[in-house]
Design a protein around this motif. Structure first.
Motif, PDB file in Angstrom:
ATOM      1  N   ASP A  95     -62.367  25.985  31.405  1.00 53.99           N
ATOM      2  CA  ASP A  95     -61.439  25.743  30.171  1.00 53.99           C
ATOM      3  C   ASP A  95     -60.950  27.193  29.543  1.00 53.99           C
ATOM      4  N   THR A  98     -58.924  27.227  24.637  1.00 53.64           N
ATOM      5  CA  THR A  98     -59.141  26.230  23.708  1.00 53.64           C
ATOM      6  C   THR A  98     -59.399  26.663  22.348  1.00 53.64           C
ATOM      7  N   THR A 152     -68.327  21.175  32.159  1.00 51.24           N
ATOM      8  CA  THR A 152     -67.744  22.418  31.895  1.00 51.24           C
ATOM      9  C   THR A 152     -68.635  23.556  32.114  1.00 51.24           C
ATOM     10  N   THR A 323     -51.632  18.632  27.817  1.00 47.54           N
ATOM     11  CA  THR A 323     -51.668  17.412  26.918  1.00 47.54           C
ATOM     12  C   THR A 323     -51.268  17.872  25.483  1.00 47.54           C
ATOM     13  N   GLY A 359     -57.629  22.920  28.211  1.00 47.98           N
ATOM     14  CA  GLY A 359     -57.549  21.832  27.240  1.00 47.98           C
ATOM     15  C   GLY A 359     -56.689  22.035  26.025  1.00 47.98           C
ATOM     16  N   CYS A 362     -58.368  20.210  20.064  1.00 49.30           N
ATOM     17  CA  CYS A 362     -59.391  18.917  20.346  1.00 49.30           C
ATOM     18  C   CYS A 362     -59.590  18.543  18.896  1.00 49.30           C
ATOM     19  N   GLY A 370     -58.714  13.939  22.304  1.00 49.56           N
ATOM     20  CA  GLY A 370     -59.460  14.876  23.114  1.00 49.56           C
ATOM     21  C   GLY A 370     -61.080  14.724  22.877  1.00 49.56           C
ATOM     22  N   HIS A 372     -62.853  17.796  24.873  1.00 49.97           N
ATOM     23  CA  HIS A 372     -63.375  18.875  25.710  1.00 49.97           C
ATOM     24  C   HIS A 372     -63.946  18.395  26.925  1.00 49.97           C
ATOM     25  N   ASP A 373     -62.951  17.653  27.813  1.00 51.43           N
ATOM     26  CA  ASP A 373     -63.333  17.107  29.025  1.00 51.43           C
ATOM     27  C   ASP A 373     -62.314  17.635  29.910  1.00 51.43           C
ATOM     28  N   MET A 374     -62.522  18.694  30.894  1.00 54.56           N
ATOM     29  CA  MET A 374     -61.668  19.139  31.837  1.00 54.56           C
ATOM     30  C   MET A 374     -61.169  18.226  32.910  1.00 54.56           C
ATOM     31  N   ASP A 376     -61.002  15.300  32.508  1.00 56.10           N
ATOM     32  CA  ASP A 376     -59.794  14.537  31.966  1.00 56.10           C
ATOM     33  C   ASP A 376     -58.471  15.231  32.154  1.00 56.10           C
ATOM     34  N   THR A 377     -58.694  16.660  31.451  1.00 56.67           N
ATOM     35  CA  THR A 377     -57.314  17.436  31.605  1.00 56.67           C
ATOM     36  C   THR A 377     -56.641  17.562  32.819  1.00 56.67           C
TER      37      THR A 377
END
Length: 467
Positions: A95, A98, A152, A323, A359, A362, A370, A372-374, A376-377
């Motif tokens: 990530d 961020t 991550t 996102t 990401g 958050c 969010g 902090h889930d890459m 999911d990103t």
């Protein structure tokens, strides 16, 4: 669960993996994008360009990677093995854009309008009221714990570094906490910091002091291409001189540059082109990253194509934040947005520009959600940016591309000699990866299953969950 039959589902997570210091992972399905040393000769490839391979893991590192069924060419047949049966094995993800210092403030300082001006104002208020060292440390550690548990392995965070005036030296406080946290998390998450301030600050004494602070902290110089207190929009009249000042400060201290650029739906916002010209003017090719670049998508085709060509010539890395940009851009109360808010990623990549997905914010005023889930990103990015049909290239945007941008040799890759960091997924095809949240993923760090779990929200307020 991986390699288990139905009667073994109640075993502890990761218990199917051998406990020996060296073992083999058999029949792992690995997207070719992660195999940066190349797909082993003879390894079968599926329609998603995923290779079916056997992976030797020894003493926390990747050993030889062989076509499925050929692991005994590199290791004794008596070596313990776990069979993934064709399920996906990914490296820990990266990530590279961020904001750990802003994260998890939405509950105490919400953005009532949900738009960019509201986010700017709410963040300013929250920073002034709350951002002492203890508050920053608690929220940054929470964000890192979430990211680590999700898989991550490397993060680049932008750090608000405005001049605190008579209230507090916010830059010094924030960077001090960052250095502490970076050291505390070394070996778990590789962490980089970027100074974030409106670009006109670099024409002041604070800008020079900030550049020195960034240099002594091992960070990157950065900022936003808008004036203090203003919004992204038509390029500043003095943008070229401000960029020259920024590049001079960077060169004097041998710093790479990472900027927030044109985070707006105003097609008159052309700072990206100005940054590309400055990069070429200062001969800083390959050392500049630009995030957002939203207005590029709404500019006339010929103008956008010329800018993209200049960005490619300058070797600028582009980071898209799908996102958050879809959340913020084209937002007006009572009106449905008319565009997705993102940069023209496919056109950039077609021109040879290296593009990463990240990401961004958050649970703060810029993005209320969010975790902090890459993984999911990248799943969201596939849908928002149409990175499918085929899906084969999408994983690179969260793995080797941002890893290379951050200058980390093994981040986001599966290669011999690298740390045996993996995300094992209960999915076979990339479609299956994208279609489900994969909450039952298994994260491995240096060859062992990760015991850490996602922290409870109560940890943000000093409490704990009742389970």
């Amino acid at each position: 669960m991986f390699g288990c039959n139905e009667r073994e589902h109640d075993r502890p997570e990761g218990s199917f993996l051998p406990s020996a210091p060296a073992f083999r992972l058999l029949n792992a399905r690995v997207p070719a994008a992660f195999l940066t040393d190349g797909v082993p000769a003879g390894a079968p490839l599926d329609t998603d360009d995923c290779a079916i391979v056997d992976i030797l893991i020894a003493h926390g590192r990747f050993g030889p990677i062989r076509p499925a069924g050929q692991s005994t060419d590199a290791a004794p047949a008596t070596l313990p093995a776990a069979d993934l049966a064709g399920r996906q094995a990914w490296p820990r993800l990266v990530d590279m854009h961020t904001h750990l210092d802003k994260g998890h403030t939405v509950a105490r300082t919400p953005n009532p309008t949900g738009d960019f001006p509201g986010a700017r104002d709410a963040t300013s208020a929250d920073r002034t009221a709350h951002w002492d060292a203890a508050d920053l440390r608690r929220r940054m550690e929470f964000g890192l714990a979430c990211a680590f548990a999700h898989g991550t392995g490397a993060i680049r965070t932008h750090l608000d570094s405005q001049d605190g005036g008579r209230f507090r030296d916010q830059a010094a406080i924030t960077w001090g906490v960052f250095r502490e946290v970076r050291d505390a998390w070394a070996g778990r998450v590789a962490l980089q910091g970027v100074g974030l301030t409106p670009i006109d600050a670099y024409a002041t004494d604070h800008g020079r002091r900030l550049a020195d602070l960034i240099a002594t902290s091992g960070g990157l110089i950065g900022g936003v291409t808008r004036p203090t207190g203003g919004l992204h929009g038509a390029a500043l009249a003095e943008i070229d001189s401000l960029l020259d000042r920024l590049f001079d400060l960077a060169r004097e201290r041998d710093l790479d540059i990472d900027l927030h650029v044109d985070e707006t739906g105003d097609p008159a916002a052309t700072s990206l082109d100005a940054v590309a010209r400055a990069t070429l003017r200062h001969r800083y090719e390959g050392r500049v990253t630009c995030g957002h670049c939203c207005s590029l998508a709404l500019q006339p085709a010929e103008q956008a194509a010329a800018t993209i060509a200049r960005v490619a010539q300058a070797g600028i890395w582009v980071v898209t934040l799908p996102t958050v940009n879809m959340y913020l851009q084209d937002r007006a109360h009572g009106r449905t947005p008319r565009w997705r808010g993102v940069a023209p990623v496919q056109e950039l990549m077609a021109a040879g520009v290296r593009v990463a997905v990240a990401g961004d914010n958050c649970r703060d005023a810029f993005y209320a959600y969010g975790d902090h889930d890459m993984l999911d990103t990248i799943r969201a990015a596939v849908r928002i940016l149409h990175l499918d049909h085929p899906l084969a290239g999408a994983p690179a945007l969260a793995g080797p591309v941002p890893g290379a941008t951050m200058g980390l040799a093994h981040a986001g890759t599966i290669r011999e000699g690298g740390p045996a960091d993996l995300i094992l997924l209960p999915a076979r095809s990339l479609n299956e990866v994208v279609s489900r949240p994969n909450a039952d993923r298994l994260v491995m760090v240096e060859g062992r299953p990760l015991a850490a779990r996602i922290p409870s929200y109560e940890a943000l307020t000093g409490g704990s969950a009742p389970w």
